[in-house]
Design a protein around this motif. Structure first.
Motif, PDB file in Angstrom:
ATOM      1  N   LYS A 232      35.348  69.588  38.106  1.00  0.00           N
ATOM      2  CA  LYS A 232      36.683  68.706  38.231  1.00  0.00           C
ATOM      3  C   LYS A 232      37.607  69.775  37.275  1.00  0.00           C
ATOM      4  CE  LYS A 232      35.964  63.845  40.447  1.00  0.00           C
ATOM      5  NZ  LYS A 232      35.682  62.273  39.751  1.00  0.00           N
ATOM      6  N   ARG A 233      38.468  69.257  37.020  1.00  0.00           N
ATOM      7  CA  ARG A 233      39.758  70.069  36.182  1.00  0.00           C
ATOM      8  C   ARG A 233      39.827  69.073  35.599  1.00  0.00           C
ATOM      9  NH1 ARG A 233      42.487  73.839  37.559  1.00  0.00           N
ATOM     10  NH2 ARG A 233      45.156  72.999  36.966  1.00  0.00           N
ATOM     11  N   THR A 234      39.375  69.277  34.129  1.00  0.00           N
ATOM     12  CA  THR A 234      39.826  68.851  32.824  1.00  0.00           C
ATOM     13  C   THR A 234      40.573  69.891  31.791  1.00  0.00           C
ATOM     14  OG1 THR A 234      38.656  67.298  30.917  1.00  0.00           O
ATOM     15  CG2 THR A 234      37.819  69.601  31.916  1.00  0.00           C
ATOM     16  N   LEU A 235      41.078  68.838  30.783  1.00  0.00           N
ATOM     17  CA  LEU A 235      42.049  69.394  29.078  1.00  0.00           C
ATOM     18  C   LEU A 235      41.578  70.248  28.635  1.00  0.00           C
ATOM     19  CD1 LEU A 235      45.254  69.888  29.573  1.00  0.00           C
ATOM     20  CD2 LEU A 235      45.287  68.298  27.891  1.00  0.00           C
ATOM     21  N   VAL A 236      41.875  71.497  28.113  1.00  0.00           N
ATOM     22  CA  VAL A 236      40.763  72.166  26.648  1.00  0.00           C
ATOM     23  C   VAL A 236      42.591  72.740  26.111  1.00  0.00           C
ATOM     24  CG1 VAL A 236      38.649  72.247  28.013  1.00  0.00           C
ATOM     25  CG2 VAL A 236      40.345  74.006  28.260  1.00  0.00           C
ATOM     26  N   THR A 237      42.432  72.828  24.977  1.00  0.00           N
ATOM     27  CA  THR A 237      42.957  72.793  23.823  1.00  0.00           C
ATOM     28  C   THR A 237      42.511  73.981  23.377  1.00  0.00           C
ATOM     29  OG1 THR A 237      42.817  71.491  22.454  1.00  0.00           O
ATOM     30  CG2 THR A 237      44.362  70.694  24.496  1.00  0.00           C
TER      31      THR A 237
ATOM     32  N   LEU B 285      46.771  66.478  16.759  1.00  0.00           N
ATOM     33  CA  LEU B 285      45.887  66.885  18.324  1.00  0.00           C
ATOM     34  C   LEU B 285      44.734  65.096  17.972  1.00  0.00           C
ATOM     35  CD1 LEU B 285      44.583  69.293  19.184  1.00  0.00           C
ATOM     36  CD2 LEU B 285      42.924  69.103  17.365  1.00  0.00           C
ATOM     37  N   LEU B 286      44.550  64.585  17.299  1.00  0.00           N
ATOM     38  CA  LEU B 286      43.335  63.744  17.985  1.00  0.00           C
ATOM     39  C   LEU B 286      44.017  62.396  18.381  1.00  0.00           C
ATOM     40  CD1 LEU B 286      41.167  64.006  15.108  1.00  0.00           C
ATOM     41  CD2 LEU B 286      40.987  64.910  17.112  1.00  0.00           C
ATOM     42  N   LEU B 287      45.320  61.995  17.888  1.00  0.00           N
ATOM     43  CA  LEU B 287      46.426  61.535  18.984  1.00  0.00           C
ATOM     44  C   LEU B 287      46.755  61.141  19.685  1.00  0.00           C
ATOM     45  CD1 LEU B 287      48.174  59.968  15.422  1.00  0.00           C
ATOM     46  CD2 LEU B 287      46.331  58.678  16.738  1.00  0.00           C
ATOM     47  N   LYS B 288      46.799  62.697  20.168  1.00  0.00           N
ATOM     48  CA  LYS B 288      48.010  62.944  21.524  1.00  0.00           C
ATOM     49  C   LYS B 288      47.022  63.247  22.497  1.00  0.00           C
ATOM     50  CE  LYS B 288      51.929  64.814  23.522  1.00  0.00           C
ATOM     51  NZ  LYS B 288      53.219  65.882  23.371  1.00  0.00           N
ATOM     52  N   TYR B 289      45.675  64.055  22.587  1.00  0.00           N
ATOM     53  CA  TYR B 289      45.168  65.108  23.082  1.00  0.00           C
ATOM     54  C   TYR B 289      43.420  64.074  23.028  1.00  0.00           C
ATOM     55  CZ  TYR B 289      48.555  68.573  22.978  1.00  0.00           C
ATOM     56  OH  TYR B 289      49.783  69.062  23.392  1.00  0.00           O
ATOM     57  N   LYS B 290      43.508  63.156  23.745  1.00  0.00           N
ATOM     58  CA  LYS B 290      42.242  62.509  23.744  1.00  0.00           C
ATOM     59  C   LYS B 290      40.846  63.143  24.082  1.00  0.00           C
ATOM     60  CE  LYS B 290      45.140  58.438  23.003  1.00  0.00           C
ATOM     61  NZ  LYS B 290      44.950  58.418  21.743  1.00  0.00           N
ATOM     62  N   THR B 291      40.948  64.292  25.653  1.00  0.00           N
ATOM     63  CA  THR B 291      39.587  64.928  25.176  1.00  0.00           C
ATOM     64  C   THR B 291      39.258  65.835  23.666  1.00  0.00           C
ATOM     65  OG1 THR B 291      40.813  66.808  25.232  1.00  0.00           O
ATOM     66  CG2 THR B 291      40.711  65.525  27.684  1.00  0.00           C
TER      67      THR B 291
ATOM     68  N   THR C 125      35.181  68.614  19.450  1.00  0.00           N
ATOM     69  CA  THR C 125      34.241  69.371  21.115  1.00  0.00           C
ATOM     70  C   THR C 125      35.759  68.863  21.995  1.00  0.00           C
ATOM     71  OG1 THR C 125      32.937  67.158  20.871  1.00  0.00           O
ATOM     72  CG2 THR C 125      32.292  68.909  20.608  1.00  0.00           C
ATOM     73  N   HIS C 126      35.086  68.970  23.452  1.00  0.00           N
ATOM     74  CA  HIS C 126      36.560  69.112  24.259  1.00  0.00           C
ATOM     75  C   HIS C 126      35.439  67.883  24.830  1.00  0.00           C
ATOM     76  CE1 HIS C 126      39.013  72.641  23.680  1.00  0.00           C
ATOM     77  NE2 HIS C 126      39.643  70.893  23.781  1.00  0.00           N
ATOM     78  N   THR C 127      35.536  67.221  25.304  1.00  0.00           N
ATOM     79  CA  THR C 127      35.222  65.695  26.407  1.00  0.00           C
ATOM     80  C   THR C 127      35.772  66.040  27.981  1.00  0.00           C
ATOM     81  OG1 THR C 127      34.723  64.449  24.660  1.00  0.00           O
ATOM     82  CG2 THR C 127      33.810  63.536  27.098  1.00  0.00           C
ATOM     83  N   CYS C 128      35.109  66.054  28.643  1.00  0.00           N
ATOM     84  CA  CYS C 128      35.856  65.376  30.483  1.00  0.00           C
ATOM     85  C   CYS C 128      36.033  64.657  30.369  1.00  0.00           C
ATOM     86  CB  CYS C 128      34.350  66.104  30.875  1.00  0.00           C
ATOM     87  SG  CYS C 128      34.808  65.780  32.932  1.00  0.00           S
TER      88      CYS C 128
ATOM     89  N   LYS D 186      30.388  67.030  26.824  1.00  0.00           N
ATOM     90  CA  LYS D 186      30.675  68.242  26.774  1.00  0.00           C
ATOM     91  C   LYS D 186      31.006  69.040  27.328  1.00  0.00           C
ATOM     92  CE  LYS D 186      28.311  66.784  22.034  1.00  0.00           C
ATOM     93  NZ  LYS D 186      27.930  67.398  20.645  1.00  0.00           N
ATOM     94  N   ILE D 187      31.981  69.784  27.616  1.00  0.00           N
ATOM     95  CA  ILE D 187      32.522  71.156  27.665  1.00  0.00           C
ATOM     96  C   ILE D 187      31.886  72.102  27.563  1.00  0.00           C
ATOM     97  CG2 ILE D 187      34.388  72.394  28.777  1.00  0.00           C
ATOM     98  CD1 ILE D 187      35.123  70.284  29.845  1.00  0.00           C
ATOM     99  N   ASN D 188      31.688  72.803  28.229  1.00  0.00           N
ATOM    100  CA  ASN D 188      30.871  74.538  27.543  1.00  0.00           C
ATOM    101  C   ASN D 188      29.957  74.043  26.184  1.00  0.00           C
ATOM    102  OD1 ASN D 188      30.260  77.085  27.936  1.00  0.00           O
ATOM    103  ND2 ASN D 188      32.098  77.654  26.833  1.00  0.00           N
ATOM    104  N   ASN D 189      29.841  74.831  24.883  1.00  0.00           N
ATOM    105  CA  ASN D 189      29.184  74.935  24.498  1.00  0.00           C
ATOM    106  C   ASN D 189      29.264  74.031  23.175  1.00  0.00           C
ATOM    107  OD1 ASN D 189      31.036  75.936  22.678  1.00  0.00           O
ATOM    108  ND2 ASN D 189      30.402  77.403  22.252  1.00  0.00           N
ATOM    109  N   GLY D 190      30.682  73.418  23.938  1.00  0.00           N
ATOM    110  CA  GLY D 190      30.543  72.094  22.516  1.00  0.00           C
ATOM    111  C   GLY D 190      32.172  72.503  21.754  1.00  0.00           C
ATOM    112  N   TYR D 191      31.764  73.576  21.469  1.00  0.00           N
ATOM    113  CA  TYR D 191      32.877  73.903  20.317  1.00  0.00           C
ATOM    114  C   TYR D 191      34.856  74.919  20.972  1.00  0.00           C
ATOM    115  CZ  TYR D 191      29.513  73.708  16.908  1.00  0.00           C
ATOM    116  OH  TYR D 191      28.349  73.564  16.421  1.00  0.00           O
ATOM    117  N   ILE D 192      35.725  73.973  20.544  1.00  0.00           N
ATOM    118  CA  ILE D 192      37.134  74.284  21.275  1.00  0.00           C
ATOM    119  C   ILE D 192      37.597  75.252  21.011  1.00  0.00           C
ATOM    120  CG2 ILE D 192      39.663  73.725  20.991  1.00  0.00           C
ATOM    121  CD1 ILE D 192      38.737  70.464  20.470  1.00  0.00           C
TER     122      ILE D 192
END
Length: 229
Positions: free
Chosen positions: A95-100, A143-149, A161-164, A170-176
């Motif tokens: 599924k589509r998920t947000l990364v930053t 960043l941590l307050l607004k972007y919950k992933t 890390t990004h979380t779906c 965890k997405i990909n290798n875990g690192y943003i």
């Protein structure tokens, strides 16, 4: 010494190339512009023909330039920090998920060595948050307050890390998110729209970063960015 003699002496020290102007076929001389060195027509301002500086460097100049590019660069961001976001497919639930990531714009990032991001072939360059945080508490809090992933992890060594947002894996290798391949929204071949939010800085931000790039035409990421007000 009269003005003619001074001009003649100054012009004799100008560096030239054996190539000619692509417009009028006059000589090309080395000039310095807003984005660095370039070859400009000797007949300027009557003719505005130019060629990229790196196209006609000597082998030694190319080697020296490449060595400088591979060194970590000290940069200063003056007024804004850019949070760039986009959507990718989660490898776990598809599924589509947000990364930053951090976005460095060519016209807002200043190098101690006098480079510009366009020297590496980027109009905007993306970095993982782990490359600049947790030292920058003001940015981290926002960043941590607004972007919950986005999740802060680690004890001895802090990383992010990004979380779906659907399956919480965890997405990909875990690192943003410093992967510039086609599978991310930050990839050079991606067609995904990107979103940019600007955070005003109380004082300039200094970072030490390593840039991966090559002598190439500038990648136009800014064309697919939508600004968040």
């Amino acid at each position: 010494m009269n003005l003619f003699t001074m001009f003649k002496k100054k012009k004799s020290n100008v560096k030239k190339t054996t190539e000619v102007c692509p417009r009028c076929h006059s000589s090309l001389i080395l000039r310095e512009g807003k984005y660095g060195k370039f070859w400009g027509c000797d007949n300027f301002p009557k003719c505005g023909g130019t060629l990229p500086y790196d196209r006609y460097m000597s082998e030694q100049e190319l080697a020296d330039d490449s060595a400088k590019r591979e060194e970590p660069q000290q940069v200063e961001i003056d007024k804004f920090i850019n949070i760039v976001s986009g959507y990718c497919l989660c490898p776990h639930c598809n599924k589509r998920t947000l990364v930053t990531g951090l976005g460095l714009r060519f016209d807002e990032t200043y190098f101690e060595e006098g480079f510009n991001l366009k020297d590496w072939g980027y109009d905007i360059l993306f970095f993982s948050w782990s490359a600049i945080l947790p030292e920058q508490e003001e940015i981290e809090k926002h960043l941590l307050l607004k972007y919950k992933t986005v999740w802060k992890r680690g004890k001895k060594k802090i990383y992010y890390t990004h979380t779906c947002e659907h399956c919480y894996q965890k997405i990909n290798n875990g690192y943003i998110y410093d992967d510039l391949t086609h599978v991310t929204p930050f990839g050079v071949h991606s067609k995904e729209k990107l979103y940019l939010e600007r955070i005003a800085l109380d004082k300039p931000l200094r970072l030490k970063i390593t840039i991966r790039g090559s002598i190439a035409p500038t990648t136009q990421f800014l064309k697919r960015i939508e600004y968040i007000k």
